[in-house]
Enzyme design. Structure first.
Site, mmCIF file in Angstrom:
data_model
loop_
_atom_site.group_PDB
_atom_site.id
_atom_site.type_symbol
_atom_site.label_atom_id
_atom_site.label_comp_id
_atom_site.label_asym_id
_atom_site.label_seq_id
_atom_site.Cartn_x
_atom_site.Cartn_y
_atom_site.Cartn_z
ATOM 1 N N GLU A 1 10.229 16.403 14.672
ATOM 2 C CA GLU A 1 10.663 16.304 13.283
ATOM 3 C C GLU A 1 9.829 17.264 12.418
ATOM 4 O O GLU A 1 8.619 17.343 12.586
ATOM 5 C CB GLU A 1 10.402 14.858 12.856
ATOM 6 C CG GLU A 1 10.748 14.536 11.431
ATOM 7 C CD GLU A 1 10.412 13.086 11.087
ATOM 8 O OE1 GLU A 1 9.349 12.591 11.506
ATOM 9 O OE2 GLU A 1 11.231 12.452 10.413
ATOM 10 N N LYS B 1 0.892 -1.161 0.000
ATOM 11 C CA LYS B 1 0.000 0.000 0.000
ATOM 12 C C LYS B 1 0.928 1.208 0.000
ATOM 13 O O LYS B 1 1.463 1.594 1.038
ATOM 14 C CB LYS B 1 -0.873 -0.025 1.258
ATOM 15 C CG LYS B 1 -2.177 0.723 1.163
ATOM 16 C CD LYS B 1 -2.149 2.218 1.186
ATOM 17 C CE LYS B 1 -1.620 2.956 2.349
ATOM 18 N NZ LYS B 1 -1.338 4.382 1.978
ATOM 19 N N GLU C 1 10.237 1.305 10.392
ATOM 20 C CA GLU C 1 11.209 2.383 10.146
ATOM 21 C C GLU C 1 10.453 3.679 10.351
ATOM 22 O O GLU C 1 9.615 4.042 9.527
ATOM 23 C CB GLU C 1 11.730 2.328 8.707
ATOM 24 C CG GLU C 1 12.471 1.062 8.344
ATOM 25 C CD GLU C 1 13.841 0.975 8.987
ATOM 26 O OE1 GLU C 1 14.271 1.950 9.634
ATOM 27 O OE2 GLU C 1 14.464 -0.086 8.866
ATOM 28 N N CYS D 1 14.109 10.916 5.795
ATOM 29 C CA CYS D 1 13.943 10.452 7.174
ATOM 30 C C CYS D 1 15.203 10.642 7.996
ATOM 31 O O CYS D 1 15.130 10.865 9.194
ATOM 32 C CB CYS D 1 13.499 9.002 7.192
ATOM 33 S SG CYS D 1 14.507 7.971 6.160
#
Ligand code: TAP
Length: 517
Positions: free
Chosen positions: A419, A211, A287, A321
């Site tokens: 973040e 997905k 992750e 990331c």
């Protein structure tokens, strides 16, 4: 301009298999590219059962590129059944070495179509074309080739256990694929995130469904077309664009999915892990987010530290990331470092990502752009110094956000802890005579994805590598990842590696066989 038009086309240029699909013609980058817009289930492109679609927006001009089928739980179930049937049927008949050959063939096809794939990625995600070619697509191809090499080298051990005399015992282990794997990926490197996970998953002998992120599913669909040309049996690879709470959740919850590979935010990752446990205790690897510290000592090569420091934050417009979420710069060089960074940013070309001279493209989608605007607003409210940028570029169409620099950032500020996932440099000072305290500050985060240090002092660098709590450590370099090197975080950045030999274990189970004779 882009011509959006539905068509029915047969591929068949390799003669491998005929494939029809509904799609659109992307006219961009002096190319005309057929892009499928349906779900890919059991080797065929099909409509979503409920006929719902997702609008796919080009972040450079904010226009709708096309509509893509949006999967429901029923579509997910169809894909899982196909993957299940393939796992116990056709895919079992394919030997490990043949599997490697299929993957190499697929990588060759991706290479042949790399300009098409990079163009699609650039238009769909806003990635600068030159970077898309090298990283988004280049590293995807590398991943398929790297893991293809592992297929026929996945082996167990013989183990000297204690026999019951007078009999002897032979104990050995087998590394077996897990079964149907579900993969759920984010939008920052759409094809690369797919490839990092799927190449390891397929090399290990599993079947899968993915997905992709709802904002950028187009390269995954073009990729699906190539898997047919490469000759993968139907059901081995399934691609289902859809939204997270529905299609993503259905993948995570499915009782026949035995392993879940997820990349995304920490918040959703926690939800995913919980659902993996409740549904059928499926294995998972996560992750997740990061706020990676980068420490720059005064004894570094300053030219290099500035160049790499800039790319540690602004690479892929900050949608990275492992981006350095926080820079700690030694007080003695702080002002000079900041001066040089600003000089660099003033000459950064911002514009159409397909233009070869562009260094900074639009953010991926509108909601993300809005998040960056409020992130910066919060930084200003908390009293950090906004030196550069901090806003949407208002005189440009598209989701362009100005490269941004904050200084005088205190550890307790929101922008020092959370973040941004955008082109925002967060700089704090430290005193070079107190290394312990800057190490403590660098580790004072619940994230642990990546980290970096710039210094010419080898002892300082190695001591940093010893003490930093992060899965990736860069010394005098940043963003240097490779498909052969394990990648993944500590603490709330998740667990389970992508890439390298370790990634295979995420998609294998160990069976121990004991024979008495
Ligand atoms: P998320 O919002 O977590 O989305 C990631 C994926 O999960 C998307 O495909 C999303 O679908 C799907 N999803 C959402 N809710 C779900 C649910 N309940 N069940 C199953 N799937 C669900 O992250 P994002 O905003 O796309 O990506 C940014 C984050 O990813 C950042 O935190 C970034 O650090 C992290 N990231 C980490 C890495 C590594 S390697 N650690 C790499 C890239 C990105 P939709 O498409 O509908 O949102």
């Amino acid at each position: 301009g882009l011509l959006v038009k539905a068509l029915r086309q047969g591929s068949g240029d390799s003669g491998a298999q005929k494939l029809d699909y509904d799609g659109f013609v992307l006219q961009a980058n002096k190319r005309k590219i057929n892009v499928p817009t349906q779900l890919f289930i059991n080797g065929a492109f099909v409509d979503a059962e409920q006929k719902r679609t997702l609008d796919i927006v080009n972040p450079t001009d904010e226009e709708i590129l096309c509509q893509v089928a949006c999967a429901s739980a029923a579509d997910v179930d169809k894909a899982v059944q196909a993957a299940h049937k393939a796992f116990y049927g056709s895919w079992k008949q394919v030997s490990a070495r043949q599997r490697g050959q299929l993957m190499l063939k697929l990588a060759d096809l991706m290479e042949q179509h790399k300009e098409d794939l990079a163009t699609i990625e650039s238009v769909d995600s806003g990635a600068v074309y030159t970077l898309a070619l090298k990283t988004h697509i280049g590293m995807s191809i590398d991943a398929w080739r790297y893991f293809a090499g592992w297929c026929d080298k996945i082996q167990g051990n013989t183990i000297p256990v204690n026999p019951a005399r007078p009999n002897n015992v032979l104990t050995f282990t087998r590394k077996e694929p897990i079964g149907v794997c579900g993969l759920v990926t984010p939008w920052n490197y759409p094809l690369m995130m797919l490839s990092w996970k799927m190449a390891a998953c397929i090399a290990a002998g599993n079947t899968c469904l993915i997905k992709p992120a709802q904002t950028c599913p187009l390269t995954a669909l073009k990729f699906a077309e190539l898997t047919v040309q490469a000759g993968f049996p139907p059901g081995v690879i399934n691609v289902l664009p859809g939204n997270g709470p529905e299609a993503g959740q259905a993948v995570v919850d499915h009782p026949k999915v035995r392993k879940l590979g997820f990349t995304g935010s920490t918040a959703v990752g926690k939800q995913v892990m919980k659902s993996c446990a409740v549904s059928n205790l499926k294995k998972c690897s996560l992750e997740l987010g990061g706020k990676s510290p980068l420490i720059i000592f005064a004894d570094c090569d300053l030219d290099k530290a500035v160049k790499q420091g800039v790319s540690s934050v602004f690479f892929n417009k900050g949608e990275n990331c492992i981006a350095a979420g926080r820079l700690f710069v030694e007080d003695r060089i702080h002002d000079e470092f900041v001066r040089r960074v600003l000089k660099d940013l003033r000459t950064m070309t911002i514009g159409d990502p397909l233009n070869r001279s562009t260094a900074h493209g639009p953010q991926n989608h509108k909601a993300h752009l809005d998040k960056l605007v409020s992130f910066c607003k919060r930084g200003v409210e908390e009293g950090a110094t906004l030196l550069y940028g901090g806003c949407r570029i208002s005189d440009m169409k598209g989701f362009f956000f100005a490269p941004t620099v904050f200084t005088d950032v205190k550890d307790e500020m929101f922008i020092a802890q959370e973040e941004s996932f955008g082109p925002i440099m967060i700089i704090s000072k430290f005193n070079g005579s107190d290394v312990d305290s800057v190490m403590e500050r660098a580790n004072r985060t619940e994230y642990g994805l990546a980290s970096g240090v710039f210094t010419k002092d080898i002892s300082k660098a190695l001591s940093f590598a010893d003490r930093i709590e992060a899965g990736t450590v860069f010394v005098n370099v940043y963003n240097k990842t490779d498909v052969a090197a394990p990648f993944g975080g500590f603490k709330q950045s998740g667990f389970g590696k992508d890439l390298g030999q370790e990634a295979l274990n995420e998609y294998l189970k160990t069976k121990c066989v004991t024979v008495e004779y």
